[in-house]
Design a protein around this motif. Structure first.
Motif, PDB file in Angstrom:
ATOM      1  N   LYS A   1       0.825  -1.200   0.000  1.00  0.00           N
ATOM      2  CA  LYS A   1       0.000   0.000   0.000  1.00  0.00           C
ATOM      3  C   LYS A   1       0.863   1.255   0.000  1.00  0.00           C
ATOM      4  CE  LYS A   1      -3.699   2.196   2.673  1.00  0.00           C
ATOM      5  NZ  LYS A   1      -4.569   2.076   3.895  1.00  0.00           N
ATOM      6  N   LYS A   2       1.916   1.258   0.815  1.00  0.00           N
ATOM      7  CA  LYS A   2       2.788   2.428   0.882  1.00  0.00           C
ATOM      8  C   LYS A   2       3.673   2.544  -0.353  1.00  0.00           C
ATOM      9  CE  LYS A   2       1.121   3.533   4.818  1.00  0.00           C
ATOM     10  NZ  LYS A   2       0.229   4.715   4.930  1.00  0.00           N
ATOM     11  N   LEU A   3       4.160   1.416  -0.845  1.00  0.00           N
ATOM     12  CA  LEU A   3       4.987   1.454  -2.049  1.00  0.00           C
ATOM     13  C   LEU A   3       4.187   1.937  -3.248  1.00  0.00           C
ATOM     14  CD1 LEU A   3       7.213  -1.765  -1.992  1.00  0.00           C
ATOM     15  CD2 LEU A   3       7.957   0.603  -1.830  1.00  0.00           C
ATOM     16  N   GLY A   4       2.916   1.571  -3.297  1.00  0.00           N
ATOM     17  CA  GLY A   4       2.092   1.997  -4.412  1.00  0.00           C
ATOM     18  C   GLY A   4       1.949   3.510  -4.477  1.00  0.00           C
ATOM     19  N   LYS A   5       1.989   4.174  -3.303  1.00  0.00           N
ATOM     20  CA  LYS A   5       1.840   5.621  -3.272  1.00  0.00           C
ATOM     21  C   LYS A   5       3.155   6.331  -3.586  1.00  0.00           C
ATOM     22  CE  LYS A   5      -1.949   5.664   0.124  1.00  0.00           C
ATOM     23  NZ  LYS A   5      -2.353   6.125   1.483  1.00  0.00           N
ATOM     24  N   LEU A   6       4.229   5.890  -2.940  1.00  0.00           N
ATOM     25  CA  LEU A   6       5.504   6.589  -3.092  1.00  0.00           C
ATOM     26  C   LEU A   6       6.361   6.043  -4.220  1.00  0.00           C
ATOM     27  CD1 LEU A   6       6.511   7.056   0.662  1.00  0.00           C
ATOM     28  CD2 LEU A   6       5.524   8.738  -0.880  1.00  0.00           C
ATOM     29  N   GLY A   7       6.060   4.824  -4.671  1.00  0.00           N
ATOM     30  CA  GLY A   7       6.907   4.211  -5.686  1.00  0.00           C
ATOM     31  C   GLY A   7       6.660   4.714  -7.091  1.00  0.00           C
TER      32      GLY A   7
ATOM     33  N   PHE B   1      16.032  -3.883  -6.166  1.00  0.00           N
ATOM     34  CA  PHE B   1      16.711  -4.849  -5.287  1.00  0.00           C
ATOM     35  C   PHE B   1      15.807  -5.247  -4.121  1.00  0.00           C
ATOM     36  CE2 PHE B   1      19.905  -5.847  -1.906  1.00  0.00           C
ATOM     37  CZ  PHE B   1      20.357  -7.027  -2.480  1.00  0.00           C
ATOM     38  N   PHE B   2      14.989  -4.313  -3.645  1.00  0.00           N
ATOM     39  CA  PHE B   2      14.020  -4.672  -2.603  1.00  0.00           C
ATOM     40  C   PHE B   2      13.094  -5.770  -3.105  1.00  0.00           C
ATOM     41  CE2 PHE B   2       9.616  -4.149  -1.240  1.00  0.00           C
ATOM     42  CZ  PHE B   2       9.726  -4.378   0.118  1.00  0.00           C
ATOM     43  N   HIS B   3      12.593  -5.620  -4.321  1.00  0.00           N
ATOM     44  CA  HIS B   3      11.697  -6.643  -4.872  1.00  0.00           C
ATOM     45  C   HIS B   3      12.433  -7.963  -5.088  1.00  0.00           C
ATOM     46  CE1 HIS B   3       8.132  -4.136  -5.602  1.00  0.00           C
ATOM     47  NE2 HIS B   3       8.979  -3.160  -5.838  1.00  0.00           N
ATOM     48  N   TYR B   4      13.702  -7.887  -5.464  1.00  0.00           N
ATOM     49  CA  TYR B   4      14.491  -9.114  -5.632  1.00  0.00           C
ATOM     50  C   TYR B   4      14.638  -9.845  -4.302  1.00  0.00           C
ATOM     51  CZ  TYR B   4      18.455 -12.144  -6.695  1.00  0.00           C
ATOM     52  OH  TYR B   4      19.290 -13.232  -6.846  1.00  0.00           O
ATOM     53  N   GLU B   5      14.866  -9.097  -3.244  1.00  0.00           N
ATOM     54  CA  GLU B   5      14.995  -9.721  -1.923  1.00  0.00           C
ATOM     55  C   GLU B   5      13.665 -10.322  -1.475  1.00  0.00           C
ATOM     56  OE1 GLU B   5      17.786  -9.945   0.311  1.00  0.00           O
ATOM     57  OE2 GLU B   5      18.787  -9.592  -1.592  1.00  0.00           O
ATOM     58  N   PHE B   6      12.565  -9.676  -1.831  1.00  0.00           N
ATOM     59  CA  PHE B   6      11.252 -10.153  -1.396  1.00  0.00           C
ATOM     60  C   PHE B   6      10.880 -11.468  -2.081  1.00  0.00           C
ATOM     61  CE2 PHE B   6       6.505  -9.040  -0.871  1.00  0.00           C
ATOM     62  CZ  PHE B   6       6.481  -9.677   0.354  1.00  0.00           C
ATOM     63  N   GLN B   7      11.336 -11.697  -3.295  1.00  0.00           N
ATOM     64  CA  GLN B   7      11.128 -12.960  -4.007  1.00  0.00           C
ATOM     65  C   GLN B   7       9.646 -13.315  -4.136  1.00  0.00           C
ATOM     66  OE1 GLN B   7      13.860 -15.523  -5.042  1.00  0.00           O
ATOM     67  NE2 GLN B   7      14.700 -13.472  -5.270  1.00  0.00           N
ATOM     68  N   ASN B   8       8.855 -12.318  -4.551  1.00  0.00           N
ATOM     69  CA  ASN B   8       7.424 -12.552  -4.752  1.00  0.00           C
ATOM     70  C   ASN B   8       7.025 -11.876  -6.054  1.00  0.00           C
ATOM     71  OD1 ASN B   8       4.541 -12.418  -4.699  1.00  0.00           O
ATOM     72  ND2 ASN B   8       4.573 -12.688  -2.473  1.00  0.00           N
ATOM     73  N   GLN B   9       6.928 -12.653  -7.131  1.00  0.00           N
ATOM     74  CA  GLN B   9       6.678 -12.079  -8.444  1.00  0.00           C
ATOM     75  C   GLN B   9       5.316 -11.399  -8.523  1.00  0.00           C
ATOM     76  OE1 GLN B   9       7.296 -14.983 -11.505  1.00  0.00           O
ATOM     77  NE2 GLN B   9       9.514 -15.020 -11.247  1.00  0.00           N
ATOM     78  N   ARG B  10       4.325 -11.977  -7.898  1.00  0.00           N
ATOM     79  CA  ARG B  10       2.990 -11.367  -7.950  1.00  0.00           C
ATOM     80  C   ARG B  10       2.996 -10.016  -7.263  1.00  0.00           C
ATOM     81  NH1 ARG B  10      -2.600 -14.064  -5.544  1.00  0.00           N
ATOM     82  NH2 ARG B  10      -3.977 -12.306  -6.054  1.00  0.00           N
ATOM     83  N   PHE B  11       3.621  -9.934  -6.097  1.00  0.00           N
ATOM     84  CA  PHE B  11       3.729  -8.668  -5.370  1.00  0.00           C
ATOM     85  C   PHE B  11       4.451  -7.630  -6.220  1.00  0.00           C
ATOM     86  CE2 PHE B  11       6.239  -5.838  -2.740  1.00  0.00           C
ATOM     87  CZ  PHE B  11       5.342  -5.389  -1.782  1.00  0.00           C
TER      88      PHE B  11
ATOM     89  N   SER C   1       3.573  -2.169 -11.690  1.00  0.00           N
ATOM     90  CA  SER C   1       2.745  -2.090 -12.894  1.00  0.00           C
ATOM     91  C   SER C   1       2.721  -0.692 -13.499  1.00  0.00           C
ATOM     92  CB  SER C   1       1.311  -2.539 -12.579  1.00  0.00           C
ATOM     93  OG  SER C   1       0.746  -1.698 -11.572  1.00  0.00           O
ATOM     94  N   SER C   2       3.025   0.334 -12.690  1.00  0.00           N
ATOM     95  CA  SER C   2       3.026   1.709 -13.196  1.00  0.00           C
ATOM     96  C   SER C   2       4.385   2.131 -13.746  1.00  0.00           C
ATOM     97  CB  SER C   2       2.603   2.679 -12.083  1.00  0.00           C
ATOM     98  OG  SER C   2       3.509   2.606 -10.990  1.00  0.00           O
ATOM     99  N   LEU C   3       5.396   1.292 -13.611  1.00  0.00           N
ATOM    100  CA  LEU C   3       6.726   1.645 -14.099  1.00  0.00           C
ATOM    101  C   LEU C   3       6.746   1.575 -15.622  1.00  0.00           C
ATOM    102  CD1 LEU C   3       9.686   2.283 -13.293  1.00  0.00           C
ATOM    103  CD2 LEU C   3      10.127  -0.175 -13.442  1.00  0.00           C
ATOM    104  N   ARG C   4       7.075   2.703 -16.250  1.00  0.00           N
ATOM    105  CA  ARG C   4       7.126   2.747 -17.708  1.00  0.00           C
ATOM    106  C   ARG C   4       8.516   3.079 -18.240  1.00  0.00           C
ATOM    107  NH1 ARG C   4       3.270   0.332 -17.170  1.00  0.00           N
ATOM    108  NH2 ARG C   4       1.165   0.597 -18.054  1.00  0.00           N
ATOM    109  N   GLN C   5       9.339   3.718 -17.434  1.00  0.00           N
ATOM    110  CA  GLN C   5      10.684   4.071 -17.854  1.00  0.00           C
ATOM    111  C   GLN C   5      11.699   3.507 -16.876  1.00  0.00           C
ATOM    112  OE1 GLN C   5      10.863   8.320 -18.361  1.00  0.00           O
ATOM    113  NE2 GLN C   5      10.077   8.199 -20.454  1.00  0.00           N
TER     114      GLN C   5
END
Length: 975
Positions: free
Chosen positions: A660-666, A680-690, A696-700
């Motif tokens: 929820k917080k990442l969706g706002k600030l990310g 790298f945070f997402h790599y450490e989390f190891q959850n592809q769905r998350f 999903s909003s990353l375009r560049q």
């Protein structure tokens, strides 16, 4: 984070003589160095074995016979079988060691930690201060070699019992393992028979009666036939008792009676007591290992020598360990099989940089006093620089490190609570770590440490547990600071460990406010009472007119829900703090966390910051990474083995709060280094769905300037390679990419519409990867920028193959790629086979008139090409004019840009040309650029003199000013 060998414990299970466990199961004796074992066990010295700091063997060659005791064939075969079983068991590597490559088990070597002899007086009167300082050896007590452990003492008395002690991580298990394997390979001729016991194994038996012979036969079936000979073996029989702190021994005669018969059943603890009393098998030799807090369980009158395992107190031992460990060849297979092995030169460079940092940075040398932290440093460097095994993360390295040191360890076996040592550390040292992160400090006074350790202590038993923890494990986590200006403070042994423990403290739910602690108890109590009372009143209300009362008591059921919402708000607050730490604007322009960690271990080449300069703000960018990593399923499974499980529901709720917080600030645009930290945070989390939902909003994807090591390529590919939405632009300019990195990033490139690979020193071999990318049926790329890479004509030949079969690419930049005449001729010959290209930039490629004209003619006939850049090539005045004429006569063909002017007017592409020059001014050859700018300036002056139109003259003068400014930047105006 200022700077970033585990020696695991021995723990042998029963049934060693029978079937052995598979390598991937939990190996009771966690091993870190392997010995050659192919087929039958050789008795002589293995070919690849090298010993350092002496050996447990004597100076003479190992005897081939077994003396008078085991002279019979059957007895000799039994001992030989015992050697084979022990060697096979003790030579197995845990999963954490297999990451160092397949040859690690064959060619490794061993470095002995320092052992100093101690006296009973200093053992029985420990210092009242925090057990953090390492005491130097006392005068007259030189370090002991393994071969000297059973030598006569200073008075000439025979030594039969030796007690080796050391805090967690000093190498007790490795020493035991080395002695056992030395005996297995015939390098310990002083003992004809060696019988190791794990005190953890013996403690699991409880008080079930069993004789010494039964204990031996159950674990070593091959020794059944020679058990009657044990009594006659005398001092040539060696018992090894590893981990004595696991056993609760009672040496009082009222508690443990005397027994001298090895075949008399009794409690395992009683048998060990009589062995140590020298009442059973009085001539046998005994080696005991234990933690410092359990030394007093054996009366000193039964001990012939005490030896403290001091770790690598000598920096030279640390360097030797790093040299031997880091020079092991690795597998050469990264994620997906595309990794490349580090070359010997690269490994030597790592060792040299680390050695220099050990000499100049005393804090890392203080940390590597513990051999286990030497292992952690090597594992981290291997993670950063070697091919990464699939699924391995930085968090998993730290969790594995703690599992190797603390798995199954109890704080005090005599305490009824049977509290896990790791659970105690997470609660106490974790609190100190989190308070340091939240207040942004890494130096702690003694009051700070005591405040966290002694908080909420109320009973004598709790103070006793704290005393045990301080003696046995506190030095593992904290070390005295040796930096100038902080001499009276403590720091975490490895700075990253502070952030890991702080994250562990949070995800385990140990951080609770007083309202949360009280509220939970009240909510549970009210909820239970409310349910019971509501049921009773519901029955009574049917008989009496009290129907309103159950409604009132039903309100009590709301209390647990209110508390649940309060806990949810707390999780959101933690997630908010974590995300804010990840996206701190103050850290936007520092290095990414992986480069920070590498620099902290290897040191920073160049001048150091002056001591008088104001200190930089502490950075805790690994803290959110570890929080995400600890919530992954892999790390939660390992934490469960440590006795600190994270419930799946709690992990899910924490993940939801973080998302929820990442969706706002990310969604905000991040600098390249911070964007890599986010990935790298997402790599450490190891959850592809998350990750897919959050990103999903990353375009560049702009990682320009980030040094893309093989690990970083793996991180980006693992996080973004499986996404479904297209990336508008992927910018990897100046990232030091190589062909292997391009291959790893292929899944990301397939999602990109624009791809920038400028300034990466990519050669012809990289073009084979780009050709495969262009020919891929999922390629959707429209723009490919390859400027300032030495592709040469050989690389263009491969690119042309990709262009022929590609149907999406419309813009291709080959600016300053060393094509020459040959490269342009290749493009001219094959250009008509591509029907989609709209813009082609081959400027600054040292091409002459003939090749440039050929390409321009091909461009004129191309059905879709609109623009061809040919400026800054080696063109004559006639060649430039011919190209202008060709561009001017083309009807619907491509426009050719060769200069800043088109006749007497300024070219509409003049700003494009000068911006390219400005952008590459520091990387291009200054002499060549000056010469070309002089030619452009001359063209401008000629055009200005040939026109009478004042508006055109003004435009030409403006562009002349821009060119002269560039020439001034280069160090002088043209002629």
């Amino acid at each position: 984070m200022r700077w970033g060998r585990h020696l695991p414990r021995a723990s042998w299970g029963s049934g060693l003589g029978g079937a052995l466990q598979s390598a991937d199961e939990r190996i009771p004796f966690l091993i870190h160095w392997s010995w050659p074992l192919k087929g039958k066990l050789p008795i002589g010295l293995p070919r690849a074995f090298v010993r350092h700091r002496g050996s447990s063997a004597g100076s003479g060659p190992p005897s081939r016979s077994h003396g008078k005791l085991f002279q019979s064939i059957s007895a000799s075969e039994a001992v030989q079988g015992h050697r084979r079983h022990l060697a096979e068991w003790f030579s197995r590597l845990p999963r954490e060691e297999r990451q160092f490559g397949p040859t690690f088990a064959l060619d490794t070597v061993h470095v002995d930690p320092v052992i100093r002899e101690s006296t009973p007086d200093e053992l029985l009167h420990p210092s009242a201060q925090l057990a953090l300082e390492h005491q130097p050896p006392l005068a007259g007590l030189p370090p002991l070699a393994l071969s000297q452990l059973f030598d006569p003492d200073a008075c000439g008395r025979r030594v039969q019992t030796v007690v080796l002690y050391g805090t967690v991580g000093t190498g007790k298990s490795t020493l035991v393992r080395k002695m056992v394997l030395d005996w297995c390979y015939g390098r310990l001729p002083a003992f004809e028979l060696l019988i190791p016991f794990s005190c953890e194994d013996l403690s699991s038996l409880g008080s079930a009666p069993a004789s010494l012979c039964q204990l031996v036969a159950q674990r070593y079936a091959s020794l059944k036939e020679i058990l009657p000979l044990m009594a006659a073996a005398g001092s040539r029989l060696l018992f090894v008792l590893h981990g004595l702190e696991r056993l609760n021994l009672d040496f009082r005669l009222a508690g443990t009676g005397l027994c001298s018969d090895p075949e008399e059943p009794g409690a395992p603890a009683a048998i060990i007591v009589n062995l140590l009393r020298k009442y059973m098998l009085p001539e046998a030799s005994i080696l005991v290992t234990t933690r410092p807090s359990a030394i007093g369980r054996i009366p000193s009158k039964y001990v012939g020598r005490y030896g403290e395992i001091c770790g690598f107190s000598d920096t030279n031992l640390q360097k030797l360990y790093f040299q031997l460990r880091l020079n092991q060849p690795d597998c050469g297979n990264g994620a997906g099989g595309a990794g490349v092995s580090a070359t010997p030169a690269q490994r030597d460079s790592l060792v040299q940089m680390l050695s220099r940092n050990l000499e100049g940075h005393h804090q890392i040398a203080a940390a590597c006093f513990l051999p286990s932290y030497c292992w952690l440093v090597c594992a981290t460097l291997h993670f950063l620089h070697a091919p990464t095994p699939p699924g391995q993360t930085l968090t998993s390295i730290y969790t594995s490190f703690l599992r190797l040191n603390f798995s199954g360890e109890m704080l005090d076996s005599t305490d009824p609570s049977k509290l896990s040592l790791m659970a105690y550390a997470a609660r106490t040292v974790g609190k100190l770590a989190y308070e340091g992160v939240s207040s942004r400090k890494t130096y702690f006074s003694e009051e700070d440490v005591r405040g966290c350790l002694e908080a909420d202590l109320k009973t004598e038993e709790e103070f006793q547990l704290l005393h045990v923890f301080c003696r046995d494990a506190l030095r593992f986590f904290l070390a005295p600071c040796v930096e100038p200006g902080h001499r009276d403070t403590f720091v975490f042994t490895v700075p990253a460990m502070q952030e890991y423990l702080a994250a562990l403290y949070i995800v385990l739910g140990l951080r609770k406010t007083t309202l949360q602690r009280v509220g939970k108890e009240v909510a549970e109590l009210v909820g239970r009472v409310g349910e019971d009372v509501s049921v009773v009143l519901g029955i009574v209300a049917k008989l009496l007119p009290l129907r309103a009362l159950p409604l009132l008591f039903n309100l009590l059921k709301v209390v647990p829900r209110v508390f649940g919402r309060m806990v949810g708000k707390s999780r959101e607050a933690v997630a908010q703090a974590m995300v804010l730490e990840m996206f701190r604007e103050e850290d936007y322009y520092n290095d990414d966390v992986l480069d920070q960690m590498g620099a902290s271990i290897l040191g920073v080449e160049g001048p150091r910051r002056h001591p008088d300069e104001p200190p930089e703000d502490e950075v805790f960018e690994l803290f959110p990474m570890f929080m995400g990593g600890l919530l992954s399923a892999q790390n939660r499974a390992m934490l469960a083995q440590l006795g600190r499980p994270i419930k799946t529901l709690d992990a899910l709720e924490n993940a939801q709060a973080i998302k929820k917080k990442l969706g706002k600030l990310g969604r905000q645009a991040l600098p390249p280094s911070e964007l890599l930290d986010h990935l790298f945070f997402h790599y450490e989390f190891q959850n592809q769905r998350f990750s897919a939902e959050v990103l999903s909003s990353l375009r560049q994807l702009n990682l320009a300037g980030v040094r893309m090591t093989p690990l970083k390529c793996t991180v980006v590919a693992a996080v973004l390679g499986s996404g479904r939405h297209a990336l508008d632009e992927v910018n990897l300019a100046s990232c030091q990419l190589d062909p292997a990195g391009l291959h790893t990033l292929m899944p990301v490139f397939l999602r990109a519409r624009k791809l920038g690979l400028q300034l990466n020193s990519l050669g012809p071999e990289a073009c084979s990867v780009l050709r495969d990318l262009l020919l891929h049926d999922q390629c959707q790329m429209t723009t490919l920028r390859l400027s300032n890479n030495p592709l040469t004509a050989a690389g263009v030949a491969l690119l042309v193959e990709g262009l022929v079969g590609n149907s999406s690419l419309t813009h291709l930049s080959l600016l300053h790629t060393g094509l020459g005449d040959e490269g342009l001729q290749l493009l001219a010959a094959q250009l008509d086979r591509n029907q989609q290209l709209q813009e082609l930039n081959v400027a600054y490629n040292a091409a002459g008139d003939t090749a440039a004209l050929a390409l321009a003619q091909a461009a004129r006939d191309h059905p879709s090409l609109e623009l061809l850049h040919l400026y800054f090539n080696e063109l004559s005045s006639g060649g430039r004019q011919a190209l202008r004429d060709l561009s001017g006569t083309a009807k619907g063909g491509a426009r050719v840009v060769v200069s800043l002017t088109e006749g007497t007017v300024v070219s509409e592409y003049w700003s494009v040309i000068l911006s390219e020059v400005q952008r590459n001014l520091n990387s291009w050859d200054r002499g060549r650029v000056r010469r070309h700018l002089d030619l452009l300036l001359r063209d401008l002056e000629d055009s200005r003199g040939a026109t009478l139109n004042p508006w055109r003259k003004a435009q030409l003068l403006r562009v002349e000013g821009e060119v002269r400014a560039l020439l001034e930047q280069l160090g002088g105006l043209g002629s």
